[in-house]
Each structure stands twice: as C-alpha cells, then as structure tokens.
Scaffold this motif. Structure first.
Motif, PDB file in Angstrom:
ATOM      1  N   GLY A 178      10.984   5.044  -3.442  1.00  0.00           N
ATOM      2  CA  GLY A 178      11.123   6.178  -4.337  1.00  0.00           C
ATOM      3  C   GLY A 178       9.790   6.811  -4.713  1.00  0.00           C
ATOM      4  O   GLY A 178       9.773   7.906  -5.296  1.00  0.00           O
ATOM      5  N   ARG A 179       8.698   6.139  -4.386  1.00  0.00           N
ATOM      6  CA  ARG A 179       7.384   6.710  -4.699  1.00  0.00           C
ATOM      7  C   ARG A 179       7.001   7.835  -3.732  1.00  0.00           C
ATOM      8  O   ARG A 179       6.083   8.600  -4.010  1.00  0.00           O
ATOM      9  CB  ARG A 179       6.301   5.630  -4.689  1.00  0.00           C
ATOM     10  N   VAL A 180       7.672   7.933  -2.593  1.00  0.00           N
ATOM     11  CA  VAL A 180       7.389   9.017  -1.660  1.00  0.00           C
ATOM     12  C   VAL A 180       7.668  10.356  -2.355  1.00  0.00           C
ATOM     13  O   VAL A 180       8.714  10.550  -2.963  1.00  0.00           O
ATOM     14  CB  VAL A 180       8.227   8.890  -0.374  1.00  0.00           C
ATOM     15  N   GLY A 181       6.722  11.253  -2.277  1.00  0.00           N
ATOM     16  CA  GLY A 181       6.830  12.543  -2.948  1.00  0.00           C
ATOM     17  C   GLY A 181       6.211  12.568  -4.334  1.00  0.00           C
ATOM     18  O   GLY A 181       6.154  13.626  -4.966  1.00  0.00           O
ATOM     19  N   GLU A 182       5.734  11.424  -4.812  1.00  0.00           N
ATOM     20  CA  GLU A 182       5.147  11.330  -6.154  1.00  0.00           C
ATOM     21  C   GLU A 182       3.718  11.872  -6.161  1.00  0.00           C
ATOM     22  O   GLU A 182       2.911  11.522  -5.304  1.00  0.00           O
ATOM     23  CB  GLU A 182       5.158   9.864  -6.591  1.00  0.00           C
ATOM     24  N   ARG A 183       3.399  12.733  -7.138  1.00  0.00           N
ATOM     25  CA  ARG A 183       2.021  13.177  -7.327  1.00  0.00           C
ATOM     26  C   ARG A 183       1.233  12.063  -8.020  1.00  0.00           C
ATOM     27  O   ARG A 183       1.704  11.478  -9.002  1.00  0.00           O
ATOM     28  CB  ARG A 183       1.954  14.441  -8.174  1.00  0.00           C
ATOM     29  N   VAL A 184       0.036  11.804  -7.525  1.00  0.00           N
ATOM     30  CA  VAL A 184      -0.742  10.683  -8.053  1.00  0.00           C
ATOM     31  C   VAL A 184      -2.216  11.048  -8.133  1.00  0.00           C
ATOM     32  O   VAL A 184      -2.694  11.945  -7.442  1.00  0.00           O
ATOM     33  CB  VAL A 184      -0.601   9.423  -7.167  1.00  0.00           C
ATOM     34  N   TRP A 185      -2.919  10.330  -9.026  1.00  0.00           N
ATOM     35  CA  TRP A 185      -4.385  10.354  -9.012  1.00  0.00           C
ATOM     36  C   TRP A 185      -4.866   8.974  -8.589  1.00  0.00           C
ATOM     37  O   TRP A 185      -4.213   7.960  -8.881  1.00  0.00           O
ATOM     38  CB  TRP A 185      -4.978  10.779 -10.349  1.00  0.00           C
ATOM     39  N   ASP A 218     -12.351   8.672  -5.933  1.00  0.00           N
ATOM     40  CA  ASP A 218     -11.338   9.368  -6.728  1.00  0.00           C
ATOM     41  C   ASP A 218     -10.681  10.491  -5.942  1.00  0.00           C
ATOM     42  O   ASP A 218     -11.285  11.079  -5.039  1.00  0.00           O
ATOM     43  CB  ASP A 218     -11.970   9.958  -7.990  1.00  0.00           C
ATOM     44  N   GLY A 219      -9.463  10.804  -6.325  1.00  0.00           N
ATOM     45  CA  GLY A 219      -8.777  11.910  -5.676  1.00  0.00           C
ATOM     46  C   GLY A 219      -7.419  12.155  -6.281  1.00  0.00           C
ATOM     47  O   GLY A 219      -6.973  11.456  -7.199  1.00  0.00           O
ATOM     48  N   VAL A 220      -6.752  13.158  -5.747  1.00  0.00           N
ATOM     49  CA  VAL A 220      -5.414  13.522  -6.188  1.00  0.00           C
ATOM     50  C   VAL A 220      -4.616  13.908  -4.956  1.00  0.00           C
ATOM     51  O   VAL A 220      -5.171  14.390  -3.962  1.00  0.00           O
ATOM     52  CB  VAL A 220      -5.475  14.693  -7.204  1.00  0.00           C
ATOM     53  N   GLY A 221      -3.316  13.671  -5.010  1.00  0.00           N
ATOM     54  CA  GLY A 221      -2.491  14.025  -3.867  1.00  0.00           C
ATOM     55  C   GLY A 221      -1.048  13.617  -4.068  1.00  0.00           C
ATOM     56  O   GLY A 221      -0.592  13.406  -5.202  1.00  0.00           O
ATOM     57  N   VAL A 222      -0.339  13.484  -2.952  1.00  0.00           N
ATOM     58  CA  VAL A 222       1.088  13.189  -2.974  1.00  0.00           C
ATOM     59  C   VAL A 222       1.352  11.998  -2.057  1.00  0.00           C
ATOM     60  O   VAL A 222       0.902  11.981  -0.904  1.00  0.00           O
ATOM     61  CB  VAL A 222       1.910  14.404  -2.504  1.00  0.00           C
ATOM     62  N   VAL A 223       2.083  11.001  -2.554  1.00  0.00           N
ATOM     63  CA  VAL A 223       2.456   9.849  -1.729  1.00  0.00           C
ATOM     64  C   VAL A 223       3.385  10.329  -0.618  1.00  0.00           C
ATOM     65  O   VAL A 223       4.412  10.963  -0.887  1.00  0.00           O
ATOM     66  CB  VAL A 223       3.141   8.766  -2.573  1.00  0.00           C
ATOM     67  N   ASP A 224       3.038  10.034   0.634  1.00  0.00           N
ATOM     68  CA  ASP A 224       3.895  10.488   1.736  1.00  0.00           C
ATOM     69  C   ASP A 224       4.445   9.335   2.571  1.00  0.00           C
ATOM     70  O   ASP A 224       5.284   9.540   3.444  1.00  0.00           O
ATOM     71  CB  ASP A 224       3.154  11.496   2.620  1.00  0.00           C
ATOM     72  N   ALA A 225       3.976   8.101   2.292  1.00  0.00           N
ATOM     73  CA  ALA A 225       4.512   6.930   2.987  1.00  0.00           C
ATOM     74  C   ALA A 225       4.168   5.691   2.169  1.00  0.00           C
ATOM     75  O   ALA A 225       3.157   5.669   1.457  1.00  0.00           O
ATOM     76  CB  ALA A 225       3.926   6.813   4.400  1.00  0.00           C
ATOM     77  N   GLN A 236       0.817  -1.204   0.000  1.00  0.00           N
ATOM     78  CA  GLN A 236       0.000   0.000   0.000  1.00  0.00           C
ATOM     79  C   GLN A 236       0.858   1.264   0.000  1.00  0.00           C
ATOM     80  O   GLN A 236       2.043   1.240   0.335  1.00  0.00           O
ATOM     81  CB  GLN A 236      -0.908   0.028   1.232  1.00  0.00           C
ATOM     82  N   VAL A 237       0.200   2.368  -0.359  1.00  0.00           N
ATOM     83  CA  VAL A 237       0.795   3.687  -0.200  1.00  0.00           C
ATOM     84  C   VAL A 237      -0.189   4.559   0.562  1.00  0.00           C
ATOM     85  O   VAL A 237      -1.395   4.319   0.531  1.00  0.00           O
ATOM     86  CB  VAL A 237       1.120   4.354  -1.565  1.00  0.00           C
ATOM     87  N   ARG A 238       0.367   5.534   1.264  1.00  0.00           N
ATOM     88  CA  ARG A 238      -0.492   6.550   1.886  1.00  0.00           C
ATOM     89  C   ARG A 238      -0.343   7.826   1.075  1.00  0.00           C
ATOM     90  O   ARG A 238       0.762   8.233   0.714  1.00  0.00           O
ATOM     91  CB  ARG A 238      -0.098   6.808   3.337  1.00  0.00           C
ATOM     92  N   VAL A 239      -1.490   8.459   0.796  1.00  0.00           N
ATOM     93  CA  VAL A 239      -1.511   9.654  -0.038  1.00  0.00           C
ATOM     94  C   VAL A 239      -2.083  10.816   0.767  1.00  0.00           C
ATOM     95  O   VAL A 239      -3.161  10.694   1.359  1.00  0.00           O
ATOM     96  CB  VAL A 239      -2.362   9.425  -1.306  1.00  0.00           C
ATOM     97  N   ARG A 240      -1.341  11.914   0.786  1.00  0.00           N
ATOM     98  CA  ARG A 240      -1.869  13.156   1.359  1.00  0.00           C
ATOM     99  C   ARG A 240      -2.781  13.780   0.310  1.00  0.00           C
ATOM    100  O   ARG A 240      -2.334  14.176  -0.753  1.00  0.00           O
ATOM    101  CB  ARG A 240      -0.725  14.100   1.732  1.00  0.00           C
ATOM    102  N   ILE A 241      -4.059  13.830   0.610  1.00  0.00           N
ATOM    103  CA  ILE A 241      -5.063  14.217  -0.375  1.00  0.00           C
ATOM    104  C   ILE A 241      -5.101  15.746  -0.536  1.00  0.00           C
ATOM    105  O   ILE A 241      -5.219  16.481   0.446  1.00  0.00           O
ATOM    106  CB  ILE A 241      -6.459  13.706   0.044  1.00  0.00           C
ATOM    107  N   THR A 242      -5.029  16.193  -1.784  1.00  0.00           N
ATOM    108  CA  THR A 242      -5.180  17.621  -2.071  1.00  0.00           C
ATOM    109  C   THR A 242      -6.505  17.922  -2.767  1.00  0.00           C
ATOM    110  O   THR A 242      -6.896  19.083  -2.856  1.00  0.00           O
ATOM    111  CB  THR A 242      -4.011  18.121  -2.937  1.00  0.00           C
ATOM    112  N   GLY A 243      -7.166  16.907  -3.256  1.00  0.00           N
ATOM    113  CA  GLY A 243      -8.478  17.087  -3.871  1.00  0.00           C
ATOM    114  C   GLY A 243      -9.204  15.762  -3.945  1.00  0.00           C
ATOM    115  O   GLY A 243      -8.615  14.738  -4.308  1.00  0.00           O
ATOM    116  N   SER A 244     -10.482  15.753  -3.594  1.00  0.00           N
ATOM    117  CA  SER A 244     -11.290  14.534  -3.602  1.00  0.00           C
ATOM    118  C   SER A 244     -12.475  14.732  -4.535  1.00  0.00           C
ATOM    119  O   SER A 244     -13.348  15.563  -4.283  1.00  0.00           O
ATOM    120  CB  SER A 244     -11.781  14.229  -2.180  1.00  0.00           C
ATOM    121  N   GLY A 245     -12.493  13.988  -5.647  1.00  0.00           N
ATOM    122  CA  GLY A 245     -13.573  14.110  -6.621  1.00  0.00           C
ATOM    123  C   GLY A 245     -14.788  13.299  -6.206  1.00  0.00           C
ATOM    124  O   GLY A 245     -14.649  12.175  -5.716  1.00  0.00           O
ATOM    125  N   ILE A 246     -15.969  13.858  -6.400  1.00  0.00           N
ATOM    126  CA  ILE A 246     -17.208  13.175  -6.021  1.00  0.00           C
ATOM    127  C   ILE A 246     -17.940  12.724  -7.283  1.00  0.00           C
ATOM    128  O   ILE A 246     -18.150  13.513  -8.209  1.00  0.00           O
ATOM    129  CB  ILE A 246     -18.125  14.083  -5.188  1.00  0.00           C
TER     130      ILE A 246
END
Length: 326
Positions: free
Chosen positions: A80-87, A65-72, A30-40
């Motif tokens: 290396g995925r830490v810091g990656e922007r993801v949807w 759905d959402g968008v954010g940055v992998v933080d763990a 798994q990855v943890r993502v810091r969410i910057t936007g959550s689509g409904i």
C-alpha cells in the motif's frame, strides 16, 4: 536511469559525472522512490571531497535528502505504500543509491510520509537539517513537551538547521532568540518565527539578548568556539548546549565555568545518534510537517546535469537550500 555518480573523492568538477545506470530494485525491507527533488547539504560535498570518509567501494550516488513518490517495495514492505509521497533522510549513508538520481532505493524507515498539501520543496529541505534540529532540541531533555515556556537560543537562525530549530521550538511552545550576520538573514529568521533576532556582528549582543531573557534553557549551536562566550553568558543550571557542527580548530572548553553553571555540552552527529533517539527526532519532524509548522527554505534549483555547479554553490555557502531536480 540517469544518476550523478562519483567513484573517487575529490573536487566536484573532477569526480562528478552524470551517467545512465541500471535502475535498482528494492530488496527486503526497502522501497524504491522516484525522486522529484534532491536536497544538498554540506555533509554531501564534504563526503564527496573525502573530508569525512574514504573513496566509495564501487560508486556513490550522492545526497542524503530528497523527496519523491514510492513506486516499488521489497519483500516485507506494505504494498500500500506504492504511490505514497515521501521525504528521505540519510539515503546515502552506507548505501550507494543516494537521491541525486531519478530513483533511490532505501530502507523503508528512511522514507517518511509527506503530507498531501506539503510542497515538494519542503520535503527536499527536511532530512538532515530538520532531524538534526529536532535532535538538538530533544537531546538530554524530557521530550518536546518540556520545551513549552522555555527559552531557546539558536545560533545562525538563517541556516538550514537554524531555520528548523526555530520552527520546531516555536511549534513546541518555546520562546526563541537567534543570531544572524546580516539583515537579509535576519528577515529569514523572523519569517521562521524567531521572537528576537540579533546581528552578532553589531555591538551589545549579550546586553540585547539579556533585555529579552536572563538565560537560555537550550542552545542550538553551529560554531561553539566562536560563540562560547555568548552561550556561557546566557547559561544557567540545566542549560544544554547542543553542538551540531565543527570548526577548523577545536575550541578550548572551560570546564570549571561549565561546572559552576551546571551547564552541559552535547555533541550531535546524526549518523551516530542512537536508534530510539533518531526515531524520536524523525517522528517530531514528520508530525510538525503534518501540522503545517515547517516551511521550505528559499530554494535555488539546478538540473541533474548541473550537479557540479550545484555542489560548488553549496560549498560557497549558498543561502537557503540548493535542490537538484532529476
């Protein structure tokens, strides 16, 4: 972390609340993502009302759905995925940690890299709508390359799935015809790249489309019962009608007419798509986003504390995309 939560299904105002909950840790894979936007999406409020399932076993943070940055990252995931922007897509499917929160934990495959120059709004708009559109265009087909030079009919071109069906089909080299219900929606469909936009509430819809093309190779359909006569008028040998939404009443399927036309209907529900086909749709969506071929829908933004109003807006048919900002 702060999160929107419901513990039983029902109306938004009755069951949704914003609470402080423990920030989850990513498990293996798994990855943890810091969410910057959550689509409904419509599927989010339908699940919350209980239309598509039962009450949560414990609690549910909504939104697929959402968008954010992998933080763990968890065990087995490249650090290396830490810091990656993801949807994200299907984040809340079988997982209590949807994207309506400051953090979400998902399987690493559900967090797809977002190109560095793509805005957060695009990432929050992808997920279920874009992947559904991609699968509708690919199902029973020969791959995205086979769409080049073909004609695609998109019902409801101003909707979220319709928007991405237009953009993906154009990216693949297809000609696109779409139907809408107003001039405001027609402008959205034209902006997405549709070659012909027709208001289905005006007379002569079939004739106008037939002046442009004698048939559609692929139909991306939001309302089969309402649009079946139009779809059949534009169908021929090999046409596939991909249906991704249901209606209150099941339509009567004219088997003989479909048989004579050698036209098939394919039903699409993203949650049950075979894994290899889902990967293909996600890959195409990611490639198209990376190529700059996809654009965000018009956005209406709400804060996390406005979760009830945000859900009610989507239930009432808000045009474009409602995005929650934690």
């Amino acid at each position: 972390m702060k999160a929107a939560i419901y513990r039983r299904t029902g109306p938004a105002a009755d069951v949704l609340s914003v609470e402080d909950v423990e920030t989850p840790e990513p498990g293996p894979g798994q990855v943890r993502v810091r969410i910057t936007g959550s689509g409904i999406n419509p599927t989010d409020w339908k699940t919350r009302t209980g239309l598509t399932g039962q009450d949560p076993a414990t609690f549910q943070i909504p939104h697929q759905d959402g968008v954010g940055v992998v933080d763990a990252v968890g065990e087995g995931v490249d650090a290396g995925r830490v810091g990656e922007r993801v949807w994200l897509y299907l984040a809340a499917f079988g997982n209590p940690y949807g994207t309506a929160a400051e953090y979400s934990v998902v399987h690493a495959d559900l967090a797809v890299p977002l190109p560095g120059d793509a805005p957060d709004d695009l990432g929050a708009c992808l997920g279920v709508p874009a992947v559904t559109a991609a699968h509708c265009l690919l199902v029973r087909g020969e791959g995205r390359e086979a769409l080049r030079g073909r004609t695609v009919l998109v019902a409801g071109g101003a909707g979220a799935v319709g928007h991405y069906a237009i953009e993906l089909a154009k990216h693949a080299g297809a000609r696109v015809v779409t139907t809408v219900s107003s001039e405001e929606k027609a402008e959205l469909a034209r902006a997405a790249g549709a070659d012909l936009v027709v208001n289905y509430r005006e007379p002569g819809v079939v004739e106008r489309i037939q002046e442009f093309t004698d048939r559609a190779d692929r139909v991306v359909e939001v309302a089969l019962g309402a649009n079946l006569e139009l779809d059949l008028a534009l169908s021929g040998a090999g046409t596939v009608i991909a249906v991704y939404a249901n209606e209150p009443d099941d339509p009567v399927i004219p088997t003989r007419r479909l048989m004579v036309a050698n036209t098939s209907i394919s039903y699409v529900l993203l949650y049950g798509v075979p894994a290899d086909e889902l990967r293909a749709a996600v890959a195409w969506t990611g490639d198209a986003a990376g190529a700059g071929a996809l654009s965000p829908l018009p956005v209406t933004r709400y804060g996390l504390d406005e979760i009830v109003a945000a859900h009610e807006a989507v239930e009432q048919g808000a045009i474009g995309k409602v995005i929650l900002t934690p």
